[in-house]
Write a protein that holds these residues in place. Structure first.
Motif, mmCIF file in Angstrom:
data_model
loop_
_atom_site.group_PDB
_atom_site.id
_atom_site.type_symbol
_atom_site.label_atom_id
_atom_site.label_comp_id
_atom_site.label_asym_id
_atom_site.label_seq_id
_atom_site.Cartn_x
_atom_site.Cartn_y
_atom_site.Cartn_z
ATOM 1 N N PHE A 17 -12.890 3.505 2.650
ATOM 2 C CA PHE A 17 -12.192 2.527 1.817
ATOM 3 C C PHE A 17 -11.394 3.319 0.785
ATOM 4 O O PHE A 17 -11.884 4.291 0.223
ATOM 5 C CB PHE A 17 -13.197 1.609 1.125
ATOM 6 N N LYS A 18 -10.156 2.894 0.520
ATOM 7 C CA LYS A 18 -9.304 3.582 -0.445
ATOM 8 C C LYS A 18 -8.681 2.571 -1.395
ATOM 9 O O LYS A 18 -8.370 1.450 -1.000
ATOM 10 C CB LYS A 18 -8.190 4.342 0.271
ATOM 11 N N ALA A 19 -8.515 2.977 -2.657
ATOM 12 C CA ALA A 19 -7.858 2.137 -3.660
ATOM 13 C C ALA A 19 -7.014 3.033 -4.556
ATOM 14 O O ALA A 19 -7.356 4.193 -4.797
ATOM 15 C CB ALA A 19 -8.874 1.372 -4.493
ATOM 16 N N VAL A 20 -5.900 2.490 -5.037
ATOM 17 C CA VAL A 20 -5.000 3.254 -5.895
ATOM 18 C C VAL A 20 -4.349 2.325 -6.912
ATOM 19 O O VAL A 20 -4.106 1.152 -6.630
ATOM 20 C CB VAL A 20 -3.922 3.994 -5.052
ATOM 21 N N VAL A 42 -4.992 -1.287 -1.820
ATOM 22 C CA VAL A 42 -6.305 -1.082 -1.215
ATOM 23 C C VAL A 42 -6.094 -0.872 0.282
ATOM 24 O O VAL A 42 -5.110 -1.335 0.858
ATOM 25 C CB VAL A 42 -7.280 -2.262 -1.444
ATOM 26 N N GLY A 43 -7.026 -0.156 0.898
ATOM 27 C CA GLY A 43 -6.890 0.091 2.325
ATOM 28 C C GLY A 43 -8.186 0.545 2.947
ATOM 29 O O GLY A 43 -9.168 0.831 2.254
ATOM 30 N N TYR A 44 -8.159 0.632 4.265
ATOM 31 C CA TYR A 44 -9.324 1.084 5.018
ATOM 32 C C TYR A 44 -8.846 1.894 6.210
ATOM 33 O O TYR A 44 -7.923 1.484 6.923
ATOM 34 C CB TYR A 44 -10.157 -0.101 5.489
ATOM 35 N N ASP A 45 -9.453 3.067 6.407
ATOM 36 C CA ASP A 45 -9.217 3.902 7.583
ATOM 37 C C ASP A 45 -10.470 3.824 8.461
ATOM 38 O O ASP A 45 -11.569 4.124 7.993
ATOM 39 C CB ASP A 45 -8.989 5.366 7.201
ATOM 40 N N TYR A 46 -10.298 3.423 9.716
ATOM 41 C CA TYR A 46 -11.402 3.333 10.669
ATOM 42 C C TYR A 46 -11.255 4.487 11.652
ATOM 43 O O TYR A 46 -10.267 4.565 12.394
ATOM 44 C CB TYR A 46 -11.362 1.989 11.408
ATOM 45 N N TYR A 55 -5.581 2.297 10.601
ATOM 46 C CA TYR A 55 -5.522 2.050 9.162
ATOM 47 C C TYR A 55 -4.896 0.695 8.860
ATOM 48 O O TYR A 55 -4.098 0.174 9.632
ATOM 49 C CB TYR A 55 -4.780 3.158 8.422
ATOM 50 N N ALA A 56 -5.305 0.146 7.723
ATOM 51 C CA ALA A 56 -4.749 -1.113 7.211
ATOM 52 C C ALA A 56 -4.683 -0.980 5.693
ATOM 53 O O ALA A 56 -5.663 -0.600 5.053
ATOM 54 C CB ALA A 56 -5.615 -2.293 7.602
ATOM 55 N N TYR A 57 -3.511 -1.240 5.129
ATOM 56 C CA TYR A 57 -3.308 -1.143 3.681
ATOM 57 C C TYR A 57 -2.584 -2.378 3.171
ATOM 58 O O TYR A 57 -1.722 -2.929 3.846
ATOM 59 C CB TYR A 57 -2.479 0.096 3.319
ATOM 60 N N LEU A 58 -2.932 -2.779 1.965
ATOM 61 C CA LEU A 58 -2.266 -3.886 1.280
ATOM 62 C C LEU A 58 -1.864 -3.381 -0.100
ATOM 63 O O LEU A 58 -2.697 -2.825 -0.821
ATOM 64 C CB LEU A 58 -3.208 -5.083 1.145
ATOM 65 N N ARG A 62 4.566 -4.532 -9.063
ATOM 66 C CA ARG A 62 4.794 -5.579 -10.056
ATOM 67 C C ARG A 62 6.214 -5.608 -10.596
ATOM 68 O O ARG A 62 6.638 -6.608 -11.130
ATOM 69 C CB ARG A 62 3.798 -5.430 -11.187
ATOM 70 N N VAL A 63 6.984 -4.524 -10.486
ATOM 71 C CA VAL A 63 8.348 -4.549 -11.017
ATOM 72 C C VAL A 63 9.246 -5.453 -10.170
ATOM 73 O O VAL A 63 10.071 -6.177 -10.685
ATOM 74 C CB VAL A 63 8.958 -3.129 -11.158
ATOM 75 N N ALA A 64 9.072 -5.418 -8.872
ATOM 76 C CA ALA A 64 9.901 -6.223 -7.976
ATOM 77 C C ALA A 64 9.140 -7.438 -7.450
ATOM 78 O O ALA A 64 9.671 -8.194 -6.657
ATOM 79 C CB ALA A 64 10.375 -5.375 -6.804
ATOM 80 N N HIS A 65 7.897 -7.612 -7.869
ATOM 81 C CA HIS A 65 7.039 -8.694 -7.387
ATOM 82 C C HIS A 65 7.010 -8.719 -5.864
ATOM 83 O O HIS A 65 7.148 -9.763 -5.242
ATOM 84 C CB HIS A 65 7.478 -10.041 -7.958
ATOM 85 N N ALA A 66 6.847 -7.518 -5.288
ATOM 86 C CA ALA A 66 6.839 -7.378 -3.837
ATOM 87 C C ALA A 66 5.446 -6.960 -3.369
ATOM 88 O O ALA A 66 4.737 -6.243 -4.059
ATOM 89 C CB ALA A 66 7.855 -6.337 -3.402
ATOM 90 N N SER A 67 5.082 -7.446 -2.187
ATOM 91 C CA SER A 67 3.834 -7.050 -1.558
ATOM 92 C C SER A 67 4.150 -6.361 -0.245
ATOM 93 O O SER A 67 5.175 -6.636 0.377
ATOM 94 C CB SER A 67 2.948 -8.267 -1.272
ATOM 95 N N SER A 68 3.263 -5.477 0.186
ATOM 96 C CA SER A 68 3.474 -4.815 1.468
ATOM 97 C C SER A 68 2.153 -4.737 2.218
ATOM 98 O O SER A 68 1.084 -4.636 1.617
ATOM 99 C CB SER A 68 4.041 -3.408 1.267
ATOM 100 N N ILE A 69 2.270 -4.790 3.534
ATOM 101 C CA ILE A 69 1.119 -4.656 4.408
ATOM 102 C C ILE A 69 1.479 -3.577 5.432
ATOM 103 O O ILE A 69 2.575 -3.600 6.003
ATOM 104 C CB ILE A 69 0.792 -5.964 5.145
ATOM 105 N N GLN A 70 0.568 -2.633 5.641
ATOM 106 C CA GLN A 70 0.775 -1.581 6.628
ATOM 107 C C GLN A 70 -0.407 -1.588 7.590
ATOM 108 O O GLN A 70 -1.555 -1.608 7.178
ATOM 109 C CB GLN A 70 0.855 -0.217 5.962
ATOM 110 N N LEU A 71 -0.114 -1.564 8.874
ATOM 111 C CA LEU A 71 -1.120 -1.471 9.920
ATOM 112 C C LEU A 71 -0.657 -0.392 10.889
ATOM 113 O O LEU A 71 0.527 -0.283 11.169
ATOM 114 C CB LEU A 71 -1.251 -2.787 10.683
ATOM 115 N N GLY A 72 -1.578 0.405 11.390
ATOM 116 C CA GLY A 72 -1.148 1.423 12.326
ATOM 117 C C GLY A 72 -2.266 2.296 12.818
ATOM 118 O O GLY A 72 -3.439 2.088 12.544
ATOM 119 N N ILE A 73 -1.845 3.315 13.560
ATOM 120 C CA ILE A 73 -2.757 4.316 14.096
ATOM 121 C C ILE A 73 -2.208 5.687 13.724
ATOM 122 O O ILE A 73 -0.984 5.888 13.709
ATOM 123 C CB ILE A 73 -2.927 4.158 15.620
#
Length: 77
Positions: A17-20, A42-46, A55-58, A62-73
């Motif tokens: 589990f990772k957080a930044v 936050v994310g998780y590497d399996y 991996y999956a990261y969310l 806050r400056v651009a009020h943007a969210s991102s989701i990353q999924l991959g291998i």
């Protein structure tokens, strides 16, 4: 610019589990929100093997009020 980045990594189950959290601000303009950037994630590497993981990261910026989701291998050669 002044800024900081704080992260953590914790072994959980078959992965990690990772957080930044980070913040950056332009030093000469303290009052403006445009010159202030805050990011959280936050994310998780399996681990499938020693060199391959899913991996999956969310993340949220806050400056651009943007969210991102990353999924991959990931595979390390």
């Amino acid at each position: 610019f002044t800024g900081y980045l704080v992260g953590l990594k914790y072994k959980l189950g078959q992965g990690e589990f990772k957080a930044v959290a980070s913040r950056q601000q332009q030093s000469n303009n303290v009052a403006s929100d445009v010159d202030r950037v805050r990011q959280y994630g936050v994310g998780y590497d399996y681990f499938l093997s020693k060199r391959t993981d899913l991996y999956a990261y969310l993340g949220r910026e806050r400056v651009a009020h943007a969210s991102s989701i990353q999924l991959g291998i990931s595979h390390k050669f």
